[in-house]
Design a protein around this motif. Structure first.
Motif, short mmCIF file in Angstrom:
data_model
loop_
_atom_site.label_atom_id
_atom_site.label_comp_id
_atom_site.label_asym_id
_atom_site.label_seq_id
_atom_site.Cartn_x
_atom_site.Cartn_y
_atom_site.Cartn_z
N LEU A 9 0.83 -1.21 0.00
CA LEU A 9 0.00 0.00 0.00
C LEU A 9 0.87 1.26 0.00
CD1 LEU A 9 -2.99 0.78 0.03
CD2 LEU A 9 -2.90 0.84 2.52
N SER A 10 1.95 1.24 0.80
CA SER A 10 2.87 2.38 0.84
C SER A 10 3.48 2.60 -0.54
CB SER A 10 4.00 2.14 1.84
OG SER A 10 3.48 2.04 3.12
N HIS A 11 3.89 1.49 -1.19
CA HIS A 11 4.50 1.58 -2.52
C HIS A 11 3.52 2.16 -3.53
CE1 HIS A 11 7.18 0.65 -5.79
NE2 HIS A 11 6.20 -0.01 -6.41
N ARG A 12 2.22 1.76 -3.40
CA ARG A 12 1.20 2.28 -4.33
C ARG A 12 1.00 3.77 -4.13
NH1 ARG A 12 -3.42 -2.39 -4.22
NH2 ARG A 12 -2.31 -3.87 -5.54
N GLU A 14 3.26 5.85 -3.03
CA GLU A 14 4.44 6.53 -3.59
C GLU A 14 4.31 6.67 -5.11
OE1 GLU A 14 7.64 5.10 -0.16
OE2 GLU A 14 7.68 4.17 -2.14
N GLN A 15 3.79 5.61 -5.75
CA GLN A 15 3.57 5.66 -7.19
C GLN A 15 2.55 6.75 -7.53
OE1 GLN A 15 5.05 3.45 -9.61
NE2 GLN A 15 6.37 3.08 -7.87
N LEU A 16 1.49 6.81 -6.71
CA LEU A 16 0.42 7.79 -6.94
C LEU A 16 0.95 9.22 -6.78
CD1 LEU A 16 -2.64 8.30 -7.42
CD2 LEU A 16 -2.96 8.16 -4.96
N ILE A 17 1.74 9.44 -5.72
CA ILE A 17 2.30 10.78 -5.49
C ILE A 17 3.20 11.18 -6.67
CG2 ILE A 17 3.91 12.10 -4.03
CD1 ILE A 17 2.74 10.55 -1.61
N GLY A 18 4.03 10.25 -7.12
CA GLY A 18 4.91 10.51 -8.26
C GLY A 18 4.11 10.85 -9.51
N TYR A 98 -1.16 9.04 2.90
CA TYR A 98 -0.04 8.09 2.88
C TYR A 98 0.35 7.71 4.32
CZ TYR A 98 4.88 6.59 2.44
OH TYR A 98 6.07 5.91 2.54
N PHE A 99 0.52 8.73 5.17
CA PHE A 99 0.94 8.44 6.55
C PHE A 99 -0.21 7.88 7.39
CE2 PHE A 99 4.36 11.58 5.50
CZ PHE A 99 5.41 10.69 5.66
N ALA A 100 -1.45 8.36 7.14
CA ALA A 100 -2.59 7.91 7.96
C ALA A 100 -3.07 6.52 7.57
CB ALA A 100 -3.73 8.91 7.85
N VAL A 101 -3.17 6.27 6.27
CA VAL A 101 -3.76 5.01 5.80
C VAL A 101 -2.70 3.94 5.53
CG1 VAL A 101 -5.22 3.96 4.02
CG2 VAL A 101 -5.68 6.30 4.78
N ALA A 102 -1.69 4.28 4.72
CA ALA A 102 -0.70 3.27 4.32
C ALA A 102 0.31 2.98 5.43
CB ALA A 102 0.01 3.71 3.06
N GLU A 103 0.83 4.03 6.04
CA GLU A 103 1.88 3.84 7.05
C GLU A 103 1.31 3.71 8.47
OE1 GLU A 103 5.76 4.58 6.64
OE2 GLU A 103 5.11 3.50 4.85
N ARG A 104 0.10 4.19 8.68
CA ARG A 104 -0.55 4.23 10.02
C ARG A 104 0.39 4.86 11.05
NH1 ARG A 104 -5.29 1.40 10.29
NH2 ARG A 104 -5.73 0.15 8.46
N ASN A 105 0.97 5.97 10.63
CA ASN A 105 1.95 6.65 11.47
C ASN A 105 1.35 8.00 11.89
OD1 ASN A 105 4.15 8.16 12.43
ND2 ASN A 105 5.60 7.06 11.14
N TRP A 106 0.81 8.07 13.09
CA TRP A 106 0.07 9.26 13.53
C TRP A 106 0.98 10.46 13.75
CZ3 TRP A 106 -4.32 8.55 11.75
CH2 TRP A 106 -4.91 7.30 11.78
N LYS A 107 2.21 10.19 14.17
CA LYS A 107 3.18 11.26 14.38
C LYS A 107 3.34 12.06 13.06
CE LYS A 107 6.68 9.50 16.51
NZ LYS A 107 7.90 8.70 16.57
N ARG B 63 8.64 7.88 -7.06
CA ARG B 63 8.20 6.58 -7.58
C ARG B 63 9.29 5.54 -7.41
NH1 ARG B 63 6.46 7.61 -13.42
NH2 ARG B 63 7.61 9.52 -13.11
N ASP B 64 10.56 5.94 -7.51
CA ASP B 64 11.68 4.99 -7.35
C ASP B 64 11.93 4.65 -5.88
OD1 ASP B 64 11.99 4.97 -10.01
OD2 ASP B 64 13.72 6.31 -10.08
N GLY B 65 11.28 5.37 -4.98
CA GLY B 65 11.42 5.07 -3.54
C GLY B 65 12.71 5.57 -2.93
N ILE B 66 13.43 6.47 -3.61
CA ILE B 66 14.69 6.99 -3.06
C ILE B 66 14.41 8.15 -2.10
CG2 ILE B 66 16.98 7.93 -3.60
CD1 ILE B 66 16.74 6.67 -6.38
N THR B 67 13.42 8.96 -2.44
CA THR B 67 13.06 10.11 -1.59
C THR B 67 12.56 9.62 -0.24
OG1 THR B 67 12.35 11.24 -3.59
CG2 THR B 67 11.62 12.19 -1.51
#
Lengths: 126, 275
Positions: A9-12, A14-18, A98-107, B63-67
């Motif tokens: 989910l985190s990887h997806r 990151e793809q979406l943000i890119g 990304y942080f709330a749903v994929a990472e579940r990182n509240w900080k 997207r490459d996961g480096i950032t």
């Protein structure tokens, strides 16, 4: 959620943000180029035209022109600028999820919400 | 100045900015002011173009996961505050001071790039408590070395404080201030160079956005020159980045850095003489 699912989910995200960043810049280029070429065809305006507005008012004004079918080089340029400013702003909104749903990182969800609130105030209300 | 000429000028600025690693604004602003544009207008339009180049290059790295998104979000808290302060300062400051500060910042960026040219990265051994709490760990696959690099950032508090300064410079001068941001990542926070550069790219866009909002509100963005400059910078940066990848010779980069050093001195002299 299992660790592998969370990683996927985190990887997806990151793809979406890119994709949002790239899509935002490409769309901006299309609108600015269209406005630029249209203006060149109409003839050059020598006088500078300064925009004094907020991000929200820029969008509201441009969309009103589109609604009234008063599309012209100026509206296209303003839409291009609006899209460009919206690109990193949308990235910050997506980062909250990304942080709330994929990472579940509240900080980091709160840290990102601070950035989003600060930007929202300056873009919409200042 | 005609739109075609503005486009060509921005194309060259984007190209030289990418080749030197300092961004298009450092060439664009001196050139525009030399041709008669008031420095505050040049700064405003340059900052808008910074959002475009930063977002374009950051897209691939995310997207490459480096950032490192955690490092990026933490530091953005500080750079956006600096970006707004810097832009507000630029609105009120006398133009000749902007020339002098711009020239000085250009020379300092130049020194920063030179300073870190031979540094080998070493991971932080004992990160401080605050950095551990922030969990600034990360890893990425380094294709050149064929291995996964793991790292842990440190000195987060100092990094944050210094990033306010980098944000002020960005908002004040209409540049990405990437050289300063990368230096803070590298030297203070001990992040690997690739992570520093890519995370800095991400931060630059949001920092420029906070400053651009101020310039937009103050009526300093000229709609007529927006398209040729943003499109020119984007095209120049695109060509410059691809040319740089093919060039192995460091002399080329040193040549462009020398050009920028001359520009920095020239801006200080112009400010000193009353622009």
């Amino acid at each position: 959620m299992e660790a592998s699912d969370q990683k996927t989910l985190s990887h997806r995200f990151e793809q979406l943000i890119g994709c949002v960043l790239l899509g935002g810049v490409l769309l901006t280029s299309v609108f600015l180029a269209a406005g630029f070429l249209w203006q060149q065809k109409r003839g050059v305006i020598e006088e500078p035209v300064f925009l004094q507005t907020t991000f929200a008012a820029l969008w509201a004004g441009s969309l009103a022109m589109v609604r009234h079918r008063a599309l012209g080089p100026s509206t296209l340029t303003k839409l291009g600028l609006g899209l460009l400013l919206a690109t990193p702003y949308t990235r910050v909104i997506l980062s909250v999820f990304y942080f709330a749903v994929a990472e579940r990182n509240w900080k980091y969800t709160f840290i990102t919400l601070f950035v989003l609130t600060f930007l929202t105030y300056h873009l919409f209300f200042r | 100045m005609s739109s075609d000429a503005l486009f060509l000028l921005s194309l060259v600025a984007g190209f030289v900015g990418a080749m030197s690693g300092m961004g298009g604004g450092v060439v664009l602003i001196p050139a525009l002011t030399y041709l008669g544009m008031p420095i505050k207008q040049a700064i405003a339009v340059s900052l808008v173009s910074v959002i475009a180049t930063s977002s374009g290059s950051a897209s691939a790295y995310v997207r490459d996961g480096i950032t490192n998104l955690k490092v990026g979000m933490f530091l953005e808290m500080f750079t956006i505050v600096g970006g707004v302060i810097g832009a507000a300062l630029a609105v009120f400051l006398d133009s000749r001071w902007l020339f002098i500060v711009f020239g000085a910042a250009l020379l300092a960026s130049w020194a920063a790039l030179f300073e870190r040219r031979n540094d080998a990265w070493q991971s932080a051994q004992n990160p401080d408590r605050f950095s551990r709490w922030l969990d600034l760990r990360g890893s990425y696959f380094d294709q050149a070395r064929g291995e996964t690099i793991t790292y842990q950032g440190t000195n987060a508090a100092w990094g944050g404080i210094l990033m306010v300064g980098a944000g002020i410079l960005s908002g004040l001068l209409g540049i990405g201030a990437g050289a300063f941001k990368v230096l803070i990542h590298d030297v203070v926070m001990k992040l690997p160079t690739k992570v520093s550069t890519t995370t800095s790219n991400l931060i630059i866009g949001v920092t420029a956005l906070s400053g651009a909002a101020v310039y937009l509100g103050e009526g300093l963005i000229d709609e007529q020159i927006l398209a040729p400059i943003v499109l020119g910078i984007l095209a120049g940066a695109f060509i410059g980045t691809r040319t740089l990848v093919r060039l192995r010779n460091r002399t080329v980069r040193i040549f462009f850095l020398a050009v920028l050093a001359i520009l920095g001195v020239e801006m200080i002299v112009r400010g000193w003489k009353g622009a």
